[in-house]
Design an enzyme around this catalytic site. Sequence first.
Site, mmCIF file in Angstrom:
data_model
loop_
_atom_site.group_PDB
_atom_site.id
_atom_site.type_symbol
_atom_site.label_atom_id
_atom_site.label_comp_id
_atom_site.label_asym_id
_atom_site.label_seq_id
_atom_site.Cartn_x
_atom_site.Cartn_y
_atom_site.Cartn_z
ATOM 1 N N ASP A 161 -5.006 -9.230 4.446
ATOM 2 C CA ASP A 161 -4.990 -10.187 5.111
ATOM 3 C C ASP A 161 -5.348 -11.095 4.470
ATOM 4 O O ASP A 161 -4.842 -12.405 4.366
ATOM 5 C CB ASP A 161 -4.290 -9.791 6.501
ATOM 6 C CG ASP A 161 -4.302 -8.797 6.939
ATOM 7 O OD1 ASP A 161 -3.793 -8.093 7.734
ATOM 8 O OD2 ASP A 161 -4.776 -7.821 6.834
ATOM 9 N N HIS A 189 -5.848 -5.119 11.806
ATOM 10 C CA HIS A 189 -4.912 -5.349 11.114
ATOM 11 C C HIS A 189 -2.664 -5.386 11.230
ATOM 12 O O HIS A 189 -2.751 -4.826 11.663
ATOM 13 C CB HIS A 189 -4.765 -4.779 9.698
ATOM 14 C CG HIS A 189 -3.711 -4.792 8.852
ATOM 15 N ND1 HIS A 189 -3.218 -5.548 7.615
ATOM 16 C CD2 HIS A 189 -2.966 -3.405 8.917
ATOM 17 C CE1 HIS A 189 -2.313 -5.811 7.348
ATOM 18 N NE2 HIS A 189 -2.034 -3.483 7.828
HETATM 19 P P1 NAI Z 1 3.522 6.963 2.192
HETATM 20 O O1 NAI Z 1 4.034 7.388 3.000
HETATM 21 O O2 NAI Z 1 3.766 6.447 0.444
HETATM 22 O O3 NAI Z 1 1.480 7.820 0.920
HETATM 23 C C1 NAI Z 1 1.111 7.865 2.694
HETATM 24 C C2 NAI Z 1 0.765 9.885 1.853
HETATM 25 O O4 NAI Z 1 -0.099 10.221 2.968
HETATM 26 C C3 NAI Z 1 2.160 10.443 2.283
HETATM 27 O O5 NAI Z 1 2.167 11.350 0.270
HETATM 28 C C4 NAI Z 1 0.681 11.654 3.186
HETATM 29 O O6 NAI Z 1 1.987 12.943 2.741
HETATM 30 C C5 NAI Z 1 0.250 11.097 3.668
HETATM 31 N N1 NAI Z 1 -0.265 12.161 4.620
HETATM 32 C C6 NAI Z 1 -0.052 12.146 5.531
HETATM 33 N N2 NAI Z 1 -1.054 12.364 6.791
HETATM 34 C C7 NAI Z 1 -2.065 12.763 6.092
HETATM 35 C C8 NAI Z 1 -2.942 13.914 6.338
HETATM 36 N N3 NAI Z 1 -3.155 13.658 7.568
HETATM 37 N N4 NAI Z 1 -4.652 13.585 5.521
HETATM 38 C C9 NAI Z 1 -3.526 13.594 3.743
HETATM 39 N N5 NAI Z 1 -2.018 12.846 3.547
HETATM 40 C C10 NAI Z 1 -1.902 12.582 4.407
HETATM 41 O O7 NAI Z 1 2.859 4.926 2.440
HETATM 42 P P2 NAI Z 1 2.138 4.360 1.606
HETATM 43 O O8 NAI Z 1 2.448 3.439 1.407
HETATM 44 O O9 NAI Z 1 0.852 4.714 0.997
HETATM 45 O O10 NAI Z 1 0.907 3.378 2.914
HETATM 46 C C11 NAI Z 1 -0.318 4.623 3.361
HETATM 47 C C12 NAI Z 1 -0.548 3.484 4.885
HETATM 48 O O11 NAI Z 1 -1.098 2.121 4.288
HETATM 49 C C13 NAI Z 1 -0.151 3.330 5.676
HETATM 50 O O12 NAI Z 1 -0.153 4.518 7.523
HETATM 51 C C14 NAI Z 1 0.355 2.331 5.609
HETATM 52 O O13 NAI Z 1 0.762 1.416 6.916
HETATM 53 C C15 NAI Z 1 -0.284 1.479 5.429
HETATM 54 N N6 NAI Z 1 -0.846 0.168 4.707
HETATM 55 C C16 NAI Z 1 -2.014 -0.042 5.440
HETATM 56 C C17 NAI Z 1 -2.092 -1.785 5.057
HETATM 57 C C18 NAI Z 1 -3.600 -2.725 5.153
HETATM 58 O O14 NAI Z 1 -3.661 -3.875 5.351
HETATM 59 N N7 NAI Z 1 -4.216 -2.288 6.111
HETATM 60 C C19 NAI Z 1 -1.113 -2.542 3.773
HETATM 61 C C20 NAI Z 1 -0.204 -1.643 3.581
HETATM 62 C C21 NAI Z 1 -0.324 -0.210 4.036
#
Ligand code: NAI
Length: 327
Positions: A161, A189
């Site tokens: 952000d 966030h």
């Molecule tokens: P993604 O779905 O591509 O990858 C997430 C991965 O986490 C998947 O491979 C899944 O198998 C794994 N996963 C799920 N539960 C798990 C657990 N208990 N232990 C270990 N691994 C686990 O999602 P992406 O795009 O990589 O995003 C990840 C997270 O980051 C999402 O929650 C998204 O909303 C968040 N995010 C946060 C931002 C921020 O500014 N704080 C910015 C962008 C995304």
Amino acid sequence: SKKPVRVAVTGAAGQIGYALLFRIASGEMLGKDQPVILQLLEIPDEKAQKALKGVIMELEDCAFPLLAGVIPTGDPLVAFKDADYALLVGARPRGPGMERADLLAANAQIFTAQGKALDQVASRNVKVLVVGNPANTNAYIAMKSAPSLPRKNFTAMLRLDHNRAASQIAAKTGKAVGDIEKLTVWGNHSPTMYADYRFATIDGKSVKDMINDQVWNADTFLPTVGKRGAAIIEARGLSSAASAANAAIDHMRDWALGSNGKWVTMGIPSDGQYGIPKDVIFGFPVTTENGEYKLVEGLEIDEFSQERINKTLKELQDEQAGVAHLL
Ligand code: NAI
């Protein structure tokens, strides 16, 4: 040469993981002289573990001189063992028909378990960054589940952000993004975050005076920054992974190596400053030095800012209330 440090990353086979691991291994996060051991957590599911193996094959093929080891696992106790840094990226996304309460509950379960595992096995100085959404509340849950670790070790990512706000200000003023100082983002966030350039300067000159347009601030700038994630999904068909990974690198690098006096934004547990109740993980302006962050205190909060801060705080407190029975 330096002793390797252990960096745990969860959700390592996901989108952000793919944009993040290579940069950590190349030294962009902790310095070009700091070897790292990556401890990579994915869900135990066969498909996820297989995907993780593929990512590791690519890490190997980069032949990074600083990569001193890679440990893939489905077990948080293995992933967080002696971890010096933990980037909690994996989270449960909102599925079709899933209510907000279900989403909070699913993530509460994940972050309770991971907080407990950190408590049991991580370095006592572990620096934790929660990226997985709802990031602030997930960080709060992990912190509450790790009573033997210092509260200050738990942070949430507001840096994306912050960086989004900086890029909008650079575009509006025609100045270089790297010259912007004293910018911050308050709160959650989420689209309620309050990006605040009232104190910001470029070459010592006030950004607020340069822009001098409160209507732009309220009606264009804040909605653009707040809805940037949705705009990227709409354009790309996928969520913002590279910029999120980049923000995670920025957050951890500044925390570990210092911000050289520059303000950065981190979601940190409040100690009650600015009227934010203790323990709420809130985006604040901080400076960082010697591996510690320090809140920028004593800033004036005007009426418009107070309203925005109240709104984002209310959202966080509602999220906290929604998970209270699960802690
Ligand atoms: P993604 O779905 O591509 O990858 C997430 C991965 O986490 C998947 O491979 C899944 O198998 C794994 N996963 C799920 N539960 C798990 C657990 N208990 N232990 C270990 N691994 C686990 O999602 P992406 O795009 O990589 O995003 C990840 C997270 O980051 C999402 O929650 C998204 O909303 C968040 N995010 C946060 C931002 C921020 O500014 N704080 C910015 C962008 C995304």
